[in-house]
Design a protein around this motif. Structure first.
Motif, PDB file in Angstrom:
ATOM      1  N   GLY A  18     130.769  18.380  79.753  1.00 42.79           N
ATOM      2  CA  GLY A  18     129.354  18.124  80.006  1.00 42.79           C
ATOM      3  C   GLY A  18     128.731  17.213  78.959  1.00 42.79           C
ATOM      4  O   GLY A  18     127.975  16.291  79.295  1.00 42.79           O
ATOM      5  N   LYS A  19     129.058  17.447  77.688  1.00 43.60           N
ATOM      6  CA  LYS A  19     128.500  16.624  76.608  1.00 43.60           C
ATOM      7  C   LYS A  19     128.958  15.173  76.703  1.00 43.60           C
ATOM      8  O   LYS A  19     128.189  14.256  76.393  1.00 43.60           O
ATOM      9  CB  LYS A  19     128.909  17.207  75.252  1.00 43.60           C
ATOM     10  N   THR A  20     130.206  14.941  77.103  1.00 45.21           N
ATOM     11  CA  THR A  20     130.713  13.568  77.170  1.00 45.21           C
ATOM     12  C   THR A  20     130.165  12.817  78.380  1.00 45.21           C
ATOM     13  O   THR A  20     129.729  11.671  78.270  1.00 45.21           O
ATOM     14  CB  THR A  20     132.246  13.566  77.215  1.00 45.21           C
ATOM     15  N   ARG A  74     129.705  17.893  64.440  1.00 43.83           N
ATOM     16  CA  ARG A  74     130.736  17.092  65.115  1.00 43.83           C
ATOM     17  C   ARG A  74     131.411  17.924  66.206  1.00 43.83           C
ATOM     18  O   ARG A  74     131.945  18.995  65.948  1.00 43.83           O
ATOM     19  CB  ARG A  74     131.770  16.614  64.103  1.00 43.83           C
ATOM     20  N   LEU A  75     131.427  17.402  67.419  1.00 44.81           N
ATOM     21  CA  LEU A  75     132.034  18.094  68.549  1.00 44.81           C
ATOM     22  C   LEU A  75     133.549  18.232  68.376  1.00 44.81           C
ATOM     23  O   LEU A  75     134.166  19.113  68.962  1.00 44.81           O
ATOM     24  CB  LEU A  75     131.727  17.334  69.842  1.00 44.81           C
ATOM     25  N   VAL A  76     134.141  17.385  67.537  1.00 44.33           N
ATOM     26  CA  VAL A  76     135.594  17.432  67.370  1.00 44.33           C
ATOM     27  C   VAL A  76     136.049  18.777  66.818  1.00 44.33           C
ATOM     28  O   VAL A  76     137.168  19.227  67.101  1.00 44.33           O
ATOM     29  CB  VAL A  76     136.070  16.277  66.455  1.00 44.33           C
ATOM     30  N   PHE A  77     135.201  19.472  66.039  1.00 49.24           N
ATOM     31  CA  PHE A  77     135.593  20.776  65.517  1.00 49.24           C
ATOM     32  C   PHE A  77     135.675  21.817  66.628  1.00 49.24           C
ATOM     33  O   PHE A  77     136.576  22.663  66.634  1.00 49.24           O
ATOM     34  CB  PHE A  77     134.613  21.235  64.433  1.00 49.24           C
ATOM     35  N   VAL A  78     134.739  21.763  67.572  1.00 46.11           N
ATOM     36  CA  VAL A  78     134.799  22.663  68.729  1.00 46.11           C
ATOM     37  C   VAL A  78     136.017  22.324  69.584  1.00 46.11           C
ATOM     38  O   VAL A  78     136.735  23.212  70.059  1.00 46.11           O
ATOM     39  CB  VAL A  78     133.506  22.545  69.563  1.00 46.11           C
ATOM     40  N   VAL A 110     131.164  12.214  69.670  1.00 43.41           N
ATOM     41  CA  VAL A 110     130.040  12.956  70.235  1.00 43.41           C
ATOM     42  C   VAL A 110     129.519  13.944  69.199  1.00 43.41           C
ATOM     43  O   VAL A 110     130.302  14.669  68.578  1.00 43.41           O
ATOM     44  CB  VAL A 110     130.460  13.700  71.521  1.00 43.41           C
ATOM     45  N   HIS A 111     128.237  13.979  69.033  1.00 40.44           N
ATOM     46  CA  HIS A 111     127.615  14.883  68.058  1.00 40.44           C
ATOM     47  C   HIS A 111     126.807  15.957  68.781  1.00 40.44           C
ATOM     48  O   HIS A 111     126.321  15.763  69.897  1.00 40.44           O
ATOM     49  CB  HIS A 111     126.712  14.101  67.102  1.00 40.44           C
ATOM     50  N   ILE A 112     126.684  17.101  68.136  1.00 40.87           N
ATOM     51  CA  ILE A 112     125.981  18.234  68.714  1.00 40.87           C
ATOM     52  C   ILE A 112     124.688  18.467  67.935  1.00 40.87           C
ATOM     53  O   ILE A 112     124.719  18.659  66.709  1.00 40.87           O
ATOM     54  CB  ILE A 112     126.840  19.517  68.669  1.00 40.87           C
ATOM     55  N   GLU A 113     123.580  18.462  68.618  1.00 43.84           N
ATOM     56  CA  GLU A 113     122.311  18.777  67.981  1.00 43.84           C
ATOM     57  C   GLU A 113     122.017  20.271  68.118  1.00 43.84           C
ATOM     58  O   GLU A 113     122.364  20.899  69.117  1.00 43.84           O
ATOM     59  CB  GLU A 113     121.176  17.975  68.631  1.00 43.84           C
ATOM     60  N   PHE A 114     121.381  20.822  67.096  1.00 45.70           N
ATOM     61  CA  PHE A 114     120.947  22.227  67.110  1.00 45.70           C
ATOM     62  C   PHE A 114     122.131  23.183  67.279  1.00 45.70           C
ATOM     63  O   PHE A 114     122.087  24.118  68.077  1.00 45.70           O
ATOM     64  CB  PHE A 114     119.915  22.474  68.226  1.00 45.70           C
TER      65      PHE A 114
END
Length: 363
Positions: free
Chosen positions: A156-158, A265-269, A256-260
């Motif tokens: 969804g984020k991408t 960094r989305l790479v960690f998820v 891709v970065h995650i706010e809040f």
């Protein structure tokens, strides 16, 4: 005992893990030649092998396919055939471990020793691969249910990213209709390869019978997985830029970065998701390989169970540590070559499964 849902988890696991086994990298290399043709052709080819192999092995009841082949084949043929199958299953796990060690050092912790990282992975995998088949299947179910929401969040984020280019995707879809090549086809069919683990895991099932109607439950997710594996990195990195990345999906996640959220960094998820799925994938593959190697051990009747286990563990761990000496380019070539060898081995396994069930005599 395992239920029919566990069969679909085995197939789903292999579909999800294709990112680590360089399937997207191989398909991206063919994006302007034959990638779309190969994707379309891979669906009927993969499903046909899945159907006939799974239907055949379920008729073996408490005897695994390697045990049946060892009993039916002449002595001079049984050893090389089963060693070949064991090699394919072993390399499926080894390449996943090698790739993930490289990913860990590249994206997460560059200062760690690669031998230390590999040793940690090997300790988890080898201890877990010795468990009973049904225990591994239930662990697979639990981890898949927990991890799939992470994957859906990532998708969804991408796709909703403002930098996502649908024009790049349309260009790829229009360009990739050339004559299919063996390299691209072998990479695309990897999505459906999870059923081959039924050669040993079928003993944990009771009353499961794969029907033609079930193939739709595999075909639709399989096609979606193939398309997302190829197109999402292209949509975010571009048709030209994507070729510069060794691991395009991890580069996509890193962009891709995650706010809040707790981490930016989305790479960690993404890494958390794939380290979990990668390790359970290697556990499944090496569980099958362990079974075949123990079956072929000379003097196995004279060896205690613990001694057999130590021999197999050493024979699996040492080559994996030795292969860390390969550079990244060699690892990529090995992964592409393995996908082609696996495709040949998968077809051979399908033929062997049908033959073993129909064979009425034993030596």
């Amino acid at each position: 005992m395992a239920g029919s849902r566990h069969f679909f988890y085995l197939v789903l696991l292999n579909a999800l893990i294709n990112v680590i086994n360089n399937v997207p990298r191989t398909l991206i290399n063919h994006r302007f030649q034959d990638v779309m043709t190969s994707l379309v052709l891979s669906v009927p080819v993969g499903l046909l092998m899945l159907y006939f192999t799974s239907r055949s092995v379920m008729k073996l009841r408490d005897e695994t396919l390697p045990e049946r082949l060892y009993r039916l084949l002449p002595h001079w043929a049984a050893l090389p055939v089963l060693l070949g199958f064991a090699f394919v299953w072993y390399m499926a796990g080894a390449i996943t471990l090698l790739s993930f060690v490289d990913i860990t050092l590249r994206y997460i912790s560059p200062d760690m020793s690669k031998y230390l990282v590999m040793s940690g992975f090997l300790a988890v995998v080898i201890c877990s691969a010795r468990m009973k088949s049904y225990s591994i299947l239930f662990a697979l179910e639990t981890l898949t249910v927990l991890m799939v929401p992470f994957m859906m969040y990532f998708l969804g984020k991408t796709v909703l990213n403002p930098d996502f280019s649908w024009d790049a995707i349309l260009k790829t879809v229009r360009s990739g209709w050339g004559t299919p090549t063996f390299e691209a086809l072998s990479a695309a069919t990897f999505i459906f390869t999870g059923y081959t683990n039924m050669a040993v895991f079928h003993r944990a099932f009771r009353g499961f019978k794969l029907k033609l109607a079930h193939l739709w439950l595999i075909a639709i997710p399989g096609v979606l997985t193939l398309l997302t594996s190829l197109l999402i990195p292209i949509g975010l990195l571009g048709t030209r830029g994507v070729e510069k990345h060794v691991y395009p999906w991890f580069s996509t996640a890193d962009s891709v970065h995650i706010e809040f959220f707790l981490v930016e960094r989305l790479v960690f998820v993404f890494y958390l998701f794939y380290i979990t799925m990668s390790l359970i994938s290697v556990i499944v593959h090496w569980h099958v390989a362990f079974h075949i190697v123990e079956l072929l051990l000379p003097f196995k009747q004279k060896l205690k169970s613990g001694a057999r286990s130590y021999i197999v563990i050493v024979s699996f761990a040492l080559p994996s540590l030795a292969m860390l000496m390969m550079d990244q380019q060699t690892l990529l070539h090995l992964a592409v070559m393995y996908l082609q060898i696996r495709f040949v081995g998968e077809f051979s396994l399908s033929v062997a499964a049908v033959w073993a069930v129909r064979r009425r005599w034993a030596r």
